[in-house]
Enzyme design. Structure first.
Site, PDB file in Angstrom:
ATOM      1  N   SER A 119      52.481  38.513  60.384  1.00  9.58           N
ATOM      2  CA  SER A 119      52.183  39.604  61.311  1.00  9.58           C
ATOM      3  C   SER A 119      52.742  39.350  62.698  1.00  9.58           C
ATOM      4  O   SER A 119      52.658  40.225  63.560  1.00  9.58           O
ATOM      5  CB  SER A 119      50.667  39.784  61.429  1.00  9.58           C
ATOM      6  N   HIS A 140      58.108  42.451  57.399  1.00  8.88           N
ATOM      7  CA  HIS A 140      56.711  42.737  57.738  1.00  8.88           C
ATOM      8  C   HIS A 140      56.279  44.089  57.190  1.00  8.88           C
ATOM      9  O   HIS A 140      56.730  45.138  57.661  1.00  8.88           O
ATOM     10  CB  HIS A 140      56.562  42.683  59.272  1.00  8.88           C
ATOM     11  N   GLU A 152      59.134  46.264  58.927  1.00 14.71           N
ATOM     12  CA  GLU A 152      59.863  45.706  60.073  1.00 14.71           C
ATOM     13  C   GLU A 152      60.703  44.540  59.558  1.00 14.71           C
ATOM     14  O   GLU A 152      60.169  43.648  58.895  1.00 14.71           O
ATOM     15  CB  GLU A 152      58.883  45.138  61.105  1.00 14.71           C
ATOM     16  N   ASN A 190      53.052  45.545  65.861  1.00 12.44           N
ATOM     17  CA  ASN A 190      51.773  44.869  66.140  1.00 12.44           C
ATOM     18  C   ASN A 190      51.589  44.569  67.625  1.00 12.44           C
ATOM     19  O   ASN A 190      50.463  44.507  68.117  1.00 12.44           O
ATOM     20  CB  ASN A 190      51.656  43.569  65.343  1.00 12.44           C
TER      21      ASN A 190
HETATM   22  N1  3HC Z   1      46.035  50.941  48.092  1.00 12.63           N
HETATM   23  C1  3HC Z   1      46.785  51.888  47.511  1.00 12.63           C
HETATM   24  N2  3HC Z   1      46.696  53.199  47.836  1.00 12.63           N
HETATM   25  C2  3HC Z   1      45.796  53.554  48.754  1.00 12.63           C
HETATM   26  C3  3HC Z   1      44.976  52.611  49.396  1.00 12.63           C
HETATM   27  C4  3HC Z   1      45.121  51.246  49.035  1.00 12.63           C
HETATM   28  N3  3HC Z   1      44.389  50.290  49.599  1.00 12.63           N
HETATM   29  N4  3HC Z   1      44.192  53.264  50.278  1.00 12.63           N
HETATM   30  C5  3HC Z   1      44.514  54.570  50.183  1.00 12.63           C
HETATM   31  N5  3HC Z   1      45.472  54.749  49.275  1.00 12.63           N
HETATM   32  C6  3HC Z   1      46.125  56.012  48.910  1.00 12.63           C
HETATM   33  C7  3HC Z   1      45.199  56.936  48.179  1.00 12.63           C
HETATM   34  O1  3HC Z   1      45.220  56.708  46.793  1.00 12.63           O
HETATM   35  C8  3HC Z   1      45.788  58.294  48.512  1.00 12.63           C
HETATM   36  O2  3HC Z   1      46.917  58.517  47.711  1.00 12.63           O
HETATM   37  P1  3HC Z   1      47.307  60.011  47.241  1.00 12.63           P
HETATM   38  O3  3HC Z   1      47.083  60.954  48.380  1.00 12.63           O
HETATM   39  O4  3HC Z   1      48.733  59.895  46.850  1.00 12.63           O
HETATM   40  O5  3HC Z   1      46.409  60.301  46.111  1.00 12.63           O
HETATM   41  C9  3HC Z   1      46.309  58.115  49.938  1.00 12.63           C
HETATM   42  O6  3HC Z   1      46.463  56.702  50.121  1.00 12.63           O
HETATM   43  C10 3HC Z   1      45.355  58.659  50.968  1.00 12.63           C
HETATM   44  O7  3HC Z   1      44.109  57.990  50.789  1.00 12.63           O
HETATM   45  P2  3HC Z   1      42.677  58.689  50.978  1.00 12.63           P
HETATM   46  O8  3HC Z   1      42.792  60.155  50.669  1.00 12.63           O
HETATM   47  O9  3HC Z   1      41.669  57.886  50.236  1.00 12.63           O
HETATM   48  O10 3HC Z   1      42.315  58.436  52.494  1.00 12.63           O
HETATM   49  P3  3HC Z   1      43.090  58.788  53.810  1.00 12.63           P
HETATM   50  O11 3HC Z   1      43.849  60.064  53.709  1.00 12.63           O
HETATM   51  O12 3HC Z   1      42.078  58.631  54.859  1.00 12.63           O
HETATM   52  O13 3HC Z   1      44.181  57.627  53.933  1.00 12.63           O
HETATM   53  C11 3HC Z   1      44.878  55.537  54.766  1.00 12.63           C
HETATM   54  C12 3HC Z   1      43.832  56.278  53.940  1.00 12.63           C
HETATM   55  C13 3HC Z   1      46.239  55.649  54.063  1.00 12.63           C
HETATM   56  C14 3HC Z   1      44.446  54.088  54.806  1.00 12.63           C
HETATM   57  C15 3HC Z   1      44.971  56.204  56.162  1.00 12.63           C
HETATM   58  O14 3HC Z   1      43.697  56.270  56.726  1.00 12.63           O
HETATM   59  C16 3HC Z   1      45.881  55.459  57.110  1.00 12.63           C
HETATM   60  O15 3HC Z   1      47.097  55.637  57.095  1.00 12.63           O
HETATM   61  N6  3HC Z   1      45.283  54.628  57.979  1.00 12.63           N
HETATM   62  C17 3HC Z   1      46.047  53.819  58.950  1.00 12.63           C
HETATM   63  C18 3HC Z   1      46.622  52.618  58.263  1.00 12.63           C
HETATM   64  C19 3HC Z   1      47.386  51.761  59.220  1.00 12.63           C
HETATM   65  O16 3HC Z   1      47.529  52.028  60.405  1.00 12.63           O
HETATM   66  N7  3HC Z   1      47.908  50.673  58.688  1.00 12.63           N
HETATM   67  C20 3HC Z   1      48.634  49.683  59.489  1.00 12.63           C
HETATM   68  C21 3HC Z   1      47.742  48.527  59.770  1.00 12.63           C
HETATM   69  S1  3HC Z   1      48.562  47.286  60.735  1.00 12.63           S
HETATM   70  C22 3HC Z   1      49.228  46.243  59.609  1.00 12.63           C
HETATM   71  O17 3HC Z   1      49.050  46.353  58.429  1.00 12.63           O
HETATM   72  C23 3HC Z   1      50.046  45.135  60.158  1.00 12.63           C
HETATM   73  C24 3HC Z   1      49.405  43.792  59.969  1.00 12.63           C
HETATM   74  O18 3HC Z   1      50.362  42.809  60.284  1.00 12.63           O
HETATM   75  C25 3HC Z   1      48.176  43.586  60.810  1.00 12.63           C
END
Ligand code: 3HC
Length: 285
Positions: A119, A140, A152, A190
């Protein structure tokens, strides 16, 4: 470069997600973790996601089973010897990651590319330990890996152009959009995102607003898909603390000090969704 077998080190949230997108894209994958229980937890996560793909009619049962069958779980790092491209997604500790790459260098062919999903730790430092700095790159991914479209790509001091091109092609084959970033603490995304999450924790700790209202505010007022505290729970509070500490230690800038509330939660073992409790409580881990 012809890539057919991908190695993934780590079967946690990120490692299993990377293994899944690689297998879904048709690659054979060897996913390694340090214990059978970690490996089987990763395989179970991929299996559940495949079940959902079948339920949603995006894959047939046979296709979903074929994806799962393309992932071989192992606890033996030596099983990655035949891989063309290895992506490391172990915990965020630089010495541990350097040791993994030192070991991998003994097993893998000189042409095999090594990538780290760190990260924000130094790509150049890991590359130097890997014995193949020109064939080393940061790759990343974002959580949840199957959903988030960005990768990334981070060039270390000695990453060569052919390594960058191979990683970029691979990210596209995984269905992702790569962006190029030069090495800097926490890279680009990040560096911007994590201090915002840390700030949300200060807002909570200072009693400015409740967790629910902070998250509601950022969802409705800034159009974020989820609030910063819920997102912190999704990422994992231990990971976030280590990432924040990297930024603070590398820059020496007090504006990046980790929020004491984050530290307290990690010390209590409340790491977010994966332990069932973080800023919120969760029924299933
Ligand atoms: N694994 C696989 N698929 C997933 C999942 C998971 N853990 N969580 C959600 N999904 C899928 C669902 O199946 C659904 O797919 P579909 O629409 O094709 O059927 C889709 O994602 C949307 O899910 P939900 O309807 O259950 O819920 P949301 O619409 O609220 O979406 C979310 C959930 C995708 C997690 C959304 O809230 C989101 O984009 N959140 C922000 C995530 C983010 O910012 N991530 C970056 C984090 S930083 C990082 O990772 C870097 C690291 O280095 C710290």
């Amino acid at each position: 470069m012809n890539i057919s077998i991908i190695g993934v080190v780590g079967a946690g949230i990120m490692g299993s997600g990377i293994a899944q997108v690689a297998a879904r894209a048709g690659f054979n994958v060897v996913m390694r973790d340090i214990s059978d229980s970690f490996v089987s937890r990763g395989m179970t996560a991929i299996g559940k996601n495949m079940d959902r793909e079948v339920q949603k009619n995006r894959l047939t049962r046979e296709e979903a089973d074929a994806v799962l069958n393309r992932v071989k779980g192992t606890t033996d790092l030596g099983d990655l010897a035949g891989c063309d491209f290895v992506i490391e997604a172990a915990v965020e500790q630089i010495e541990l990651k350097k040791n993994i790459f030192r070991e991998l260098d003994k097993f893998c062919r000189p042409g095999t590319i090594f990538a780290s999903n760190t990260s924000g730790l130094s790509i150049t430092e890991m590359a130097a330990a890997s014995g193949r700095p020109a064939k080393f790159i940061g790759m990343h991914f974002f959580n949840p890996v199957p959903v988030m479209r960005l990768v990334e790509l981070i060039k270390g001091a000695e990453t060569d152009d052919s390594t960058y091109e191979a990683a970029s092609d691979l990210a596209k084959k995984f269905g992702k959009e790569p962006i190029m970033v030069n090495e800097a603490p926490l890279f680009a995304v990040n560096r911007i995102l994590v201090p915002m999450l840390n700030e949300a924790m200060f807002v909570l700790m200072e009693g400015v607003a409740s967790a629910e209202d902070i998250d509601k505010g950022m969802v409705l007022g800034a159009n974020h898909p989820m609030g910063p505290l819920a997102l912190s729970d999704l990422i994992g509070l231990d990971t976030l603390l280590m990432v924040m500490e990297t930024l603070y230690n590398e820059t020496g800038d007090s504006k990046y000090r980790p929020c004491p509330l984050l530290r307290k939660k990690v010390r209590a073992g409340h790491l977010g969704r994966k332990t069932g409790r973080g800023f919120y409580e969760y029924e299933s881990k």
